[in-house]
Write an enzyme that holds these catalytic residues in place. Sequence first.
Site, PDB file in Angstrom:
ATOM      1  CG  ASP A  43      -0.146  -0.450   2.484  1.00  0.00           C
ATOM      2  OD1 ASP A  43       0.843  -0.608   2.205  1.00  0.00           O
ATOM      3  OD2 ASP A  43      -1.012  -0.712   3.540  1.00  0.00           O
ATOM      4  CG  ASP A  83      -9.138  -0.398  11.790  1.00  0.00           C
ATOM      5  OD1 ASP A  83      -8.323  -1.263  11.503  1.00  0.00           O
ATOM      6  OD2 ASP A  83      -9.452   0.416  11.152  1.00  0.00           O
ATOM      7  CG  HIS A 119      -6.291  -1.555   8.577  1.00  0.00           C
ATOM      8  ND1 HIS A 119      -6.212  -0.877   9.625  1.00  0.00           N
ATOM      9  CD2 HIS A 119      -4.927  -1.798   8.463  1.00  0.00           C
ATOM     10  CE1 HIS A 119      -4.963  -0.119   9.666  1.00  0.00           C
ATOM     11  NE2 HIS A 119      -4.101  -0.772   8.994  1.00  0.00           N
ATOM     12  CD  GLU A 140      -8.768   1.632   7.705  1.00  0.00           C
ATOM     13  OE1 GLU A 140      -8.763   0.638   8.553  1.00  0.00           O
ATOM     14  OE2 GLU A 140      -8.011   2.668   8.052  1.00  0.00           O
TER      15      GLU A 140
HETATM   16  C1  GLP Z   1      -0.643   0.283   8.570  1.00  0.00           C
HETATM   17  C2  GLP Z   1      -0.434  -0.490   7.230  1.00  0.00           C
HETATM   18  C3  GLP Z   1      -0.513  -1.915   7.405  1.00  0.00           C
HETATM   19  C4  GLP Z   1      -0.034  -2.234   9.024  1.00  0.00           C
HETATM   20  C5  GLP Z   1      -0.617  -1.724  10.022  1.00  0.00           C
HETATM   21  C6  GLP Z   1      -0.236  -1.924  11.436  1.00  0.00           C
HETATM   22  O1  GLP Z   1      -1.810   0.729   8.653  1.00  0.00           O
HETATM   23  N1  GLP Z   1      -1.000  -0.097   6.082  1.00  0.00           N
HETATM   24  O2  GLP Z   1       0.033  -2.523   6.612  1.00  0.00           O
HETATM   25  O3  GLP Z   1      -0.258  -3.743   9.174  1.00  0.00           O
HETATM   26  O4  GLP Z   1      -0.274  -0.328   9.708  1.00  0.00           O
HETATM   27  O5  GLP Z   1       0.849  -1.452  11.727  1.00  0.00           O
HETATM   28  P1  GLP Z   1       1.881  -1.792  12.603  1.00  0.00           P
HETATM   29  O6  GLP Z   1       2.471  -3.101  12.500  1.00  0.00           O
HETATM   30  O7  GLP Z   1       3.052  -0.701  13.020  1.00  0.00           O
HETATM   31  O8  GLP Z   1       1.025  -1.884  14.164  1.00  0.00           O
END
Ligand code: GLP
Length: 261
Positions: free
Chosen positions: A67, A136, A138, A143
């Site tokens: 992404d 949440d 995702h 989302e």
């Molecule tokens: C972002 C990314 C996701 C990731 C999420 C959780 O929103 N787009 O790919 O999994 O954050 O991030 P973290 O691993 O820092 O908690």
Amino acid sequence: METVILDDPAALGRVAADAVVALLERRPDAVLGLATGSSPLPVYEELVRRHEAGKVSFARARAFTLDEYVGLPEDHPERYRTVIEREFTSRVDLRADALHSPDGTAEDIPAACAAYEDAILAAGGVDLQILGIGSDGHIAFNEPGSSLASRTRIKTLTRQTRSDNARFFDDDVDAVPTHCLTQGLATIMAARHLVLLATGRGKAEAVHHLVEGPVSAMWPATILQHHPHVTVLLDPAAAGRLQLAPYYRETWASKPDWQGI
Ligand code: GLP
């Protein structure tokens, strides 16, 4: 779905790195799916260590990120492509032109999304996709409410995700972009092996839905229950709400060494 609970993030990183190294031994030109966020960092650290020790080469590998924020300029330090280069790909021997990411600066967003889908297909699909999970539920930036059949497209970030990610923007939630381009849930589901990492209490509810809840667009990661080869790597805090945790631990403890994940 295989759920593995290990004591600390470094141990999770080693298990995921083992799978990446084994894949590259079998197929040096494999296609890796790379995720940003803090959860996959122990995997990248371990892979960098092994690369420096001469145990793995990415010279023929290809990689696709999940992404990208829309509208961050190319030189912004939190642009996901820049983050992945900084944390991982520039530290190993992956060729710069072998790293692909959605173009968050494109004027024609739908065309950029379609081109990204085409590029993944042209590469033969993703062999091993590393994933994190949002609080949440995702994955990538799909989302709650995302179509379970979605492909790469533009999405609006929830306030929750923007506030979770504000830590990368000097704790200023307003500095976090409102939109992103993200591989869709169906895009992610087409990868051959999915390896999701989650650590910390803040992920326990999302993990509870992912592993043991009903499949629902309200918790987008639950779609992974329909994938034939998913590994969920958790620390004890992220696994804190799992009903079958003793069973998952027992299964891992008695797993034959040759099997891998
Ligand atoms: C972002 C990314 C996701 C990731 C999420 C959780 O929103 N787009 O790919 O999994 O954050 O991030 P973290 O691993 O820092 O908690």
